[in-house]
Write a protein that holds these residues in place. Structure first.
Motif, PDB file in Angstrom:
ATOM      1  N   LYS A 114       7.344  -2.056  14.755  1.00  0.00           N
ATOM      2  CA  LYS A 114       6.270  -1.555  15.628  1.00  0.00           C
ATOM      3  C   LYS A 114       5.307  -0.631  14.882  1.00  0.00           C
ATOM      4  CE  LYS A 114       5.656   0.839  20.044  1.00  0.00           C
ATOM      5  NZ  LYS A 114       6.299   1.238  21.317  1.00  0.00           N
ATOM      6  N   GLU A 115       5.797   0.006  13.808  1.00  0.00           N
ATOM      7  CA  GLU A 115       4.906   0.894  13.038  1.00  0.00           C
ATOM      8  C   GLU A 115       3.770   0.111  12.403  1.00  0.00           C
ATOM      9  OE1 GLU A 115       7.323   2.966  10.177  1.00  0.00           O
ATOM     10  OE2 GLU A 115       8.663   3.697  11.762  1.00  0.00           O
ATOM     11  N   PHE A 117       3.022  -3.517  13.207  1.00  0.00           N
ATOM     12  CA  PHE A 117       2.497  -4.643  13.976  1.00  0.00           C
ATOM     13  C   PHE A 117       2.544  -4.339  15.475  1.00  0.00           C
ATOM     14  CE2 PHE A 117       4.745  -6.301  10.218  1.00  0.00           C
ATOM     15  CZ  PHE A 117       3.735  -7.013   9.589  1.00  0.00           C
ATOM     16  N   VAL A 118       1.697  -5.036  16.235  1.00  0.00           N
ATOM     17  CA  VAL A 118       1.899  -5.075  17.684  1.00  0.00           C
ATOM     18  C   VAL A 118       3.128  -5.943  17.920  1.00  0.00           C
ATOM     19  CG1 VAL A 118       0.974  -5.971  19.867  1.00  0.00           C
ATOM     20  CG2 VAL A 118      -0.533  -4.738  18.272  1.00  0.00           C
ATOM     21  N   ILE A 119       4.078  -5.435  18.705  1.00  0.00           N
ATOM     22  CA  ILE A 119       5.281  -6.224  18.986  1.00  0.00           C
ATOM     23  C   ILE A 119       5.355  -6.517  20.490  1.00  0.00           C
ATOM     24  CG2 ILE A 119       6.605  -5.442  16.978  1.00  0.00           C
ATOM     25  CD1 ILE A 119       8.192  -3.578  18.890  1.00  0.00           C
ATOM     26  N   ASP A 142       5.455  -3.082  22.625  1.00  0.00           N
ATOM     27  CA  ASP A 142       4.091  -2.624  22.919  1.00  0.00           C
ATOM     28  C   ASP A 142       3.586  -3.230  24.222  1.00  0.00           C
ATOM     29  OD1 ASP A 142       3.417  -0.904  20.700  1.00  0.00           O
ATOM     30  OD2 ASP A 142       3.512  -2.694  19.431  1.00  0.00           O
TER      31      ASP A 142
END
Lengths: 239, 239
Positions: A114-115, A117-119, A142
Motif C-alpha cells: 500500500k505504501e 501502490f493503490v491496493i 484503499d
C-alpha cells in the motif's frame, strides 16, 4: 511499463477460506450436537460457487450476490446432511464467509504494498462481505471493488476493465494478483499485468497444487511479502 | 433503532475544499507568473459543480464523472481569466480535488467512529478521486462508495438507497453524515438517519453559515469528535 494499482483476488489469495469455514462449521456442529465431515462440507459448499456464478454469467439467473449464492448452496447441503436449523442460524452460518482469516503474511504484505501502490480488492464476493471481512481482519484496502459493482463475475472482462476504469488507470497500469491461474489468464487477456501468489494450502493437506510455469505471469511470488520484494526490485514497474 | 453504518458526504464535510483548492491555485499561479483572486476562482470552480451534475441528473449529459465535470469548468475559468497552459498542466491542476486536506478533527474522529460502525464515503466525487484523497490524507474508510457506483448523483434517492443495499443494511440502519442540510433532507426522505456536522468555515471567512434547527436531524454535532461522543451517548443507536 509502470504499475499504479494492484487488484487482489480475495478467497484463497488473501484469506484461507477452507480453514476458516471448517472452523465455523465445527463450532456450528458442536452448538447443535451434530458431527459431520466438516472439511468435506466446506469443500462442497465452495464447490457450489462456480456453477452458481456461471448461471448468473450465462443469464440463467438475474444478478445475484455471492451471499445469496452461498446461502442457496448452504440450504441444499444442510438438507442433504439432514440438519434442520432456523433461518437466523442459517444466516449466521452463511456469514462465515464474512469472517475468513487472512493468510499469515497478508496484512503485513498488503501494508507494505500500500505504501507504493493503490491496493484494492477485485473479488466475486459482494461489497458488504468484503467490507466486513476487511474490518474484522484488518485488511488495509484503499478501496473495496467487487464483481457486484460491475454486475459481472470474474472471469468476465468487464470486471478487469471496469476496475481499471473506475481507478482511472490504463489496464496495463493495473496488476491482478491471484493464486488462481484462470483469474490471471483472463486479466491478462483484458490487458492487465499479472502477479501469481502461490497458496499451496488453499485446498487443504490432501490436494497438491503446482506452481505455474515461471514465465507465464509477470511476477511469481511465494506470498505477499515476497510479492512486495519482487515488485520493489522491478524498477520498470515503479509507479 | 440501531445504526450499523455511517455514510459521509466528503467535500466540505470531511475535507476543506476551499482552502486546499485555493492553496493549489496560488502555487499554480506562482509557477506560471500569474496573479488572480484565487479564493474567488476556487468559489467559481466549485459553483460550476451543481449545475453540471444537474445536467447529468436531468439526462442532458450522459453519465460523466466529477473529474470530467471539474475539468470542463476549469477550462472555461482559465479561458475567462486569460490563462493559457498545456493539457498536462490542466490535468494536474484538476487533480487538486484529489488532494484536499481534511478538517483537523476528521481523521481522529473517523478512527473513533470506525471502532463502532462501518464507515463509508457517499460522495458525488468519483471513486478514484475519493481513493486518492483517502490515501494521501489517511482517511480510514471501511469502503469507498460514490455516486459513480450508482450512476446517480446525490440528492437522487438511488444514491442513498443504493448505499444501504450494497452495505446490506436497512435504510434506517444507515446514517448519512453531512454539513449540508439539503443532502440530509434527501437522505431522510429515503429513510436514512441523519447526522449534521457544522462546518462554518466551508465557504471562507466572508460567508456566515447558520446551524439548522436543533430538531431537524437525528444528531447535530460540532465536528467528528463531537459526533462520536453523541453517537456513543445514544444507546438506542448502538449497533
Amino acid at each position: 511499463m509502470s504499475i499504479r494499482a494492484l487488484a487482489f483476488d480475495v478467497f484463497g489469495t488473501v484469506v484461507d477460506w477452507r480453514s476458516s469455514v471448517t472452523a465455523e462449521l465445527k463450532r456450528f456442529g458442536a452448538r447443535h450436537g451434530v458431527e459431520r465431515d466438516w472439511p468435506a462440507f466446506a469443500d462442497a459448499w465452495r464447490a457450489g460457487y462456480s456453477p452458481a456464478m456461471d448461471r448468473v454469467r450465462r443469464g440463467e439467473l438475474p444478478w445475484t450476490r455471492i451471499d445469496d449464492l452461498h446461502r442457496g448452496r448452504l440450504v441444499e447441503l444442510l438438507a442433504d446432511a439432514g440438519i434442520t436449523v432456523d433461518d437466523a442460524e442459517i444466516d449466521d452460518l452463511n456469514r462465515a464467509w464474512h469472517r475468513l482469516d487472512p493468510w499469515p503474511d497478508a496484512v503485513a504484505g498488503l501494508t507494505r504494498l500500500k505504501e507504493r501502490f493503490v491496493i484494492t480488492t477485485l473479488s466475486n464476493g459482494n461489497v458488504s462481505l468484503l467490507t466486513n471481512m476487511a474490518k474484522r481482519a484488518g485488511l488495509p484496502w484503499d478501496c473495496v471493488l467487487s464483481a457486484e459493482i460491475f454486475r459481472h463475475y470474474k472471469p468476465d472482462p468487464e470486471t478487469y476493465l471496469g476496475c481499471a476504469e473506475i481507478l482511472d488507470v490504463a489496464p496495463s497500469e493495473l496488476m491482478m494478483v491471484a493464486a488462481h491461474p484462470s483469474d490471471l489468464r483472463a486479466a491478462r487477456d483484458a490487458g492487465l499485468r499479472t502477479g501469481f501468489v502461490f497458496r499451496p494450502a488453499e485446498h487443504g493437506p490432501d490436494r497438491t497444487l503446482r506452481r505455474p510455469a515461471a514465465d507465464e505471469f509477470d511476477v511469481l511470488a511465494e506470498d505477499f511479502s515476497d510479492l512486495a520484494d519482487r515488485l520493489a526490485a522491478r524498477e520498470d514497474f515503479a509507479p
